[in-house]
Design a protein around this motif. Structure first.
Motif, PDB file in Angstrom:
ATOM      1  N   CYS A  90       0.585  -1.259  -0.153  1.00 16.78           N
ATOM      2  CA  CYS A  90       0.146   0.001  -0.184  1.00 16.78           C
ATOM      3  C   CYS A  90       0.749   1.187   0.104  1.00 16.78           C
ATOM      4  N   PHE A  91       2.111   1.265   0.746  1.00 22.73           N
ATOM      5  CA  PHE A  91       2.734   2.287   0.636  1.00 22.73           C
ATOM      6  C   PHE A  91       3.510   2.754  -0.550  1.00 22.73           C
ATOM      7  N   ALA A  92       3.786   1.444  -1.242  1.00 23.33           N
ATOM      8  CA  ALA A  92       4.291   1.620  -2.588  1.00 23.33           C
ATOM      9  C   ALA A  92       3.450   1.925  -3.578  1.00 23.33           C
ATOM     10  N   VAL A  93       2.130   1.681  -3.627  1.00 25.81           N
ATOM     11  CA  VAL A  93       1.196   2.097  -4.538  1.00 25.81           C
ATOM     12  C   VAL A  93       0.728   3.771  -4.172  1.00 25.81           C
ATOM     13  N   VAL A  94       0.701   4.012  -3.036  1.00 30.42           N
ATOM     14  CA  VAL A  94       0.915   5.447  -2.571  1.00 30.42           C
ATOM     15  C   VAL A  94       1.864   6.337  -3.232  1.00 30.42           C
ATOM     16  N   PHE A  95       2.881   5.810  -2.799  1.00 35.91           N
ATOM     17  CA  PHE A  95       4.162   6.320  -3.368  1.00 35.91           C
ATOM     18  C   PHE A  95       4.176   6.787  -4.810  1.00 35.91           C
ATOM     19  N   CYS A  96       3.836   5.598  -5.664  1.00 39.11           N
ATOM     20  CA  CYS A  96       3.647   5.606  -7.077  1.00 39.11           C
ATOM     21  C   CYS A  96       2.979   6.596  -7.622  1.00 39.11           C
ATOM     22  N   ALA A  97       1.522   6.714  -6.894  1.00 41.83           N
ATOM     23  CA  ALA A  97       0.525   7.604  -7.169  1.00 41.83           C
ATOM     24  C   ALA A  97       0.922   9.148  -6.895  1.00 41.83           C
ATOM     25  N   SER A  98       1.780   9.530  -5.965  1.00 44.06           N
ATOM     26  CA  SER A  98       2.272  10.627  -5.546  1.00 44.06           C
ATOM     27  C   SER A  98       3.306  11.195  -6.667  1.00 44.06           C
ATOM     28  N   VAL A  99       3.982  10.124  -7.326  1.00 45.46           N
ATOM     29  CA  VAL A  99       4.936  10.552  -8.073  1.00 45.46           C
ATOM     30  C   VAL A  99       4.289  10.876  -9.556  1.00 45.46           C
ATOM     31  N   GLN A 100       3.379   9.974  -9.653  1.00 44.53           N
ATOM     32  CA  GLN A 100       2.623  10.552 -11.069  1.00 44.53           C
ATOM     33  C   GLN A 100       1.907  11.762 -10.943  1.00 44.53           C
ATOM     34  N   ALA A 101       1.449  12.023  -9.529  1.00 40.88           N
ATOM     35  CA  ALA A 101       0.575  13.325  -9.441  1.00 40.88           C
ATOM     36  C   ALA A 101       1.430  14.445  -9.610  1.00 40.88           C
ATOM     37  N   ALA A 102       2.680  14.278  -9.053  1.00 37.33           N
ATOM     38  CA  ALA A 102       4.011  15.316  -9.227  1.00 37.33           C
ATOM     39  C   ALA A 102       4.349  15.417 -10.678  1.00 37.33           C
ATOM     40  N   TYR A 103       4.499  14.575 -11.176  1.00 34.21           N
ATOM     41  CA  TYR A 103       4.629  14.551 -12.721  1.00 34.21           C
ATOM     42  C   TYR A 103       3.700  15.121 -13.600  1.00 34.21           C
ATOM     43  N   TRP A 104       2.377  14.787 -13.293  1.00 40.30           N
ATOM     44  CA  TRP A 104       1.373  15.450 -13.827  1.00 40.30           C
ATOM     45  C   TRP A 104       1.314  17.137 -13.532  1.00 40.30           C
ATOM     46  N   ALA A 105       1.737  17.420 -12.396  1.00 38.99           N
ATOM     47  CA  ALA A 105       1.641  18.988 -12.099  1.00 38.99           C
ATOM     48  C   ALA A 105       2.554  19.683 -12.721  1.00 38.99           C
ATOM     49  N   ILE A 106       3.954  18.946 -12.970  1.00 35.69           N
ATOM     50  CA  ILE A 106       4.942  19.668 -13.631  1.00 35.69           C
ATOM     51  C   ILE A 106       4.671  19.768 -15.112  1.00 35.69           C
ATOM     52  N   THR A 107       4.169  18.602 -15.792  1.00 31.57           N
ATOM     53  CA  THR A 107       3.785  18.769 -17.089  1.00 31.57           C
ATOM     54  C   THR A 107       2.601  19.401 -17.675  1.00 31.57           C
ATOM     55  N   ASN A 108       1.488  19.208 -16.836  1.00 31.40           N
ATOM     56  CA  ASN A 108       0.331  19.530 -17.137  1.00 31.40           C
ATOM     57  C   ASN A 108      -0.516  20.636 -16.131  1.00 31.40           C
ATOM     58  N   GLY A 109       0.343  21.320 -15.250  1.00 31.47           N
ATOM     59  CA  GLY A 109       0.117  21.865 -14.132  1.00 31.47           C
ATOM     60  C   GLY A 109      -1.042  23.004 -14.469  1.00 31.47           C
ATOM     61  N   THR A 110      -1.155  23.556 -15.583  1.00 31.61           N
ATOM     62  CA  THR A 110      -2.040  24.579 -15.920  1.00 31.61           C
ATOM     63  C   THR A 110      -3.071  24.183 -16.615  1.00 31.61           C
ATOM     64  N   GLU A 111      -3.475  22.821 -16.427  1.00 33.37           N
ATOM     65  CA  GLU A 111      -4.771  22.120 -17.246  1.00 33.37           C
ATOM     66  C   GLU A 111      -6.021  22.789 -16.705  1.00 33.37           C
ATOM     67  N   ALA A 112      -5.838  22.657 -15.290  1.00 31.20           N
ATOM     68  CA  ALA A 112      -7.112  23.020 -14.408  1.00 31.20           C
ATOM     69  C   ALA A 112      -7.444  24.410 -14.878  1.00 31.20           C
ATOM     70  N   GLU A 113      -6.416  25.306 -14.739  1.00 31.73           N
ATOM     71  CA  GLU A 113      -6.609  26.445 -15.016  1.00 31.73           C
ATOM     72  C   GLU A 113      -7.083  27.079 -16.265  1.00 31.73           C
ATOM     73  N   ASP A 114      -6.347  26.382 -17.258  1.00 30.79           N
ATOM     74  CA  ASP A 114      -6.842  26.595 -18.632  1.00 30.79           C
ATOM     75  C   ASP A 114      -8.353  26.159 -18.829  1.00 30.79           C
ATOM     76  N   THR A 115      -8.637  25.289 -18.319  1.00 24.68           N
ATOM     77  CA  THR A 115     -10.070  24.653 -18.314  1.00 24.68           C
ATOM     78  C   THR A 115     -11.202  25.715 -17.895  1.00 24.68           C
ATOM     79  N   MET A 116     -10.663  26.271 -16.543  1.00 26.50           N
ATOM     80  CA  MET A 116     -11.596  27.135 -15.946  1.00 26.50           C
ATOM     81  C   MET A 116     -11.655  28.422 -16.683  1.00 26.50           C
ATOM     82  N   MET A 117     -10.615  28.911 -17.194  1.00 24.30           N
ATOM     83  CA  MET A 117     -10.305  30.096 -18.087  1.00 24.30           C
ATOM     84  C   MET A 117     -11.322  29.899 -19.558  1.00 24.30           C
ATOM     85  N   ASP A 118     -11.287  28.796 -20.009  1.00 20.34           N
ATOM     86  CA  ASP A 118     -12.016  28.393 -21.277  1.00 20.34           C
ATOM     87  C   ASP A 118     -13.343  28.477 -20.887  1.00 20.34           C
ATOM     88  N   VAL A 119     -13.986  28.016 -19.878  1.00 23.69           N
ATOM     89  CA  VAL A 119     -15.276  27.986 -19.550  1.00 23.69           C
ATOM     90  C   VAL A 119     -15.785  29.565 -19.376  1.00 23.69           C
TER      91      VAL A 119
END
Length: 242
Positions: free
Chosen positions: A98-127
């Protein structure tokens, strides 16, 4: 042998403390997920009537991911406590997983934040841009009300444009007290709200990653220690047959 036992006891104490932090972290993730899902700034954008509102999909994804992450953190902490208290190799192994799965999810979330960090902001602005342009093109009263709700929620007023036509739209969809006090347009307000919120998310993800790494180290050490002790116990047992 005595030194080895002291190392094991010290590791167990550290894992118990880590498990406590894991439970608190799971509660923090659940609270942060709830705040994000019911945050008024996100809700007012997700309630805009569109054929497919991407903000509503994004909020649902955040809710499901937050529930899963919080549940895994709680399960990992509980299993680690049980495995430590009763020297259960299976519980310790599942806790490590379970610790390993959460660690992988955290790394994936960090990678998404770095590569697609403005996606939520762009979505709100588009709406917001879509609603703004619909009102500009003399759309229905529903669109005008949606734009008014966004302005009231974000305490902003339209976009900083130089055309009188757009300024008339802002005069119609902004309250007088907002128009007099707002120093930024709505696009800037959306950016500031997301930046502040993502700062909290980043802090939680960093703490989660650190605790998960430490938890994996402790659970793996204790898992091998329990397995080694069980192997020694089996070697010390002799069965006499006649």
């Amino acid at each position: 042998m005595g030194q080895r036992c002291s190392w094991v006891q010290a590791t167990k104490c550290q894992l118990l403390v880590t498990s406590l932090f894991g439970m608190l972290l799971g509660l923090s993730v659940a609270i942060l997920t709830t705040i994000t899902y019911y945050e008024k700034h996100f809700i007012v954008i997700s309630e805009v009537l569109l054929e497919t509102n991407p903000m509503r999909t994004f909020l649902n994804l955040v809710l499901y991911a937050g529930i899963c992450l919080s549940s895994l953190l709680t399960i990992a902490a509980i299993l680690s406590v049980i495995g430590t208290w009763r020297d259960l190799e299976s519980a310790m192994a599942v806790g490590f997983l379970c610790f390993a799965v959460v660690f992988c999810a955290s790394v994936q979330a960090a990678y998404w934040a770095i590569t697609n960090g403005t996606e939520a902001e762009d979505t709100m602005m588009d709406v917001y841009d879509l609603v703004y342009e619909d009102v500009r093109n003399n759309s229905s009263n529903n669109r005008r009300q949606e734009l008014l709700n966004i302005h009231e929620t974000f305490l902003c007023c339209g976009k900083k444009l130089q055309f009188e036509e757009e300024r008339n739209i802002e005069n119609e969809t902004c309250q007088s007290e907002i128009t007099g006090t707002a120093n930024e347009d709505c696009l800037q307000a959306i950016h500031n709200i997301l930046k502040k919120h993502m700062r909290f998310v980043s802090i939680v993800m960093i703490i989660t990653t650190i605790i998960m790494v430490y938890g994996m180290i402790l659970t793996s050490f204790l898992c091998f220690s329990i397995h080694f002790n069980n192997s020694l116990d089996r070697k010390d047992k002799y069965v006499l047959t006649g």
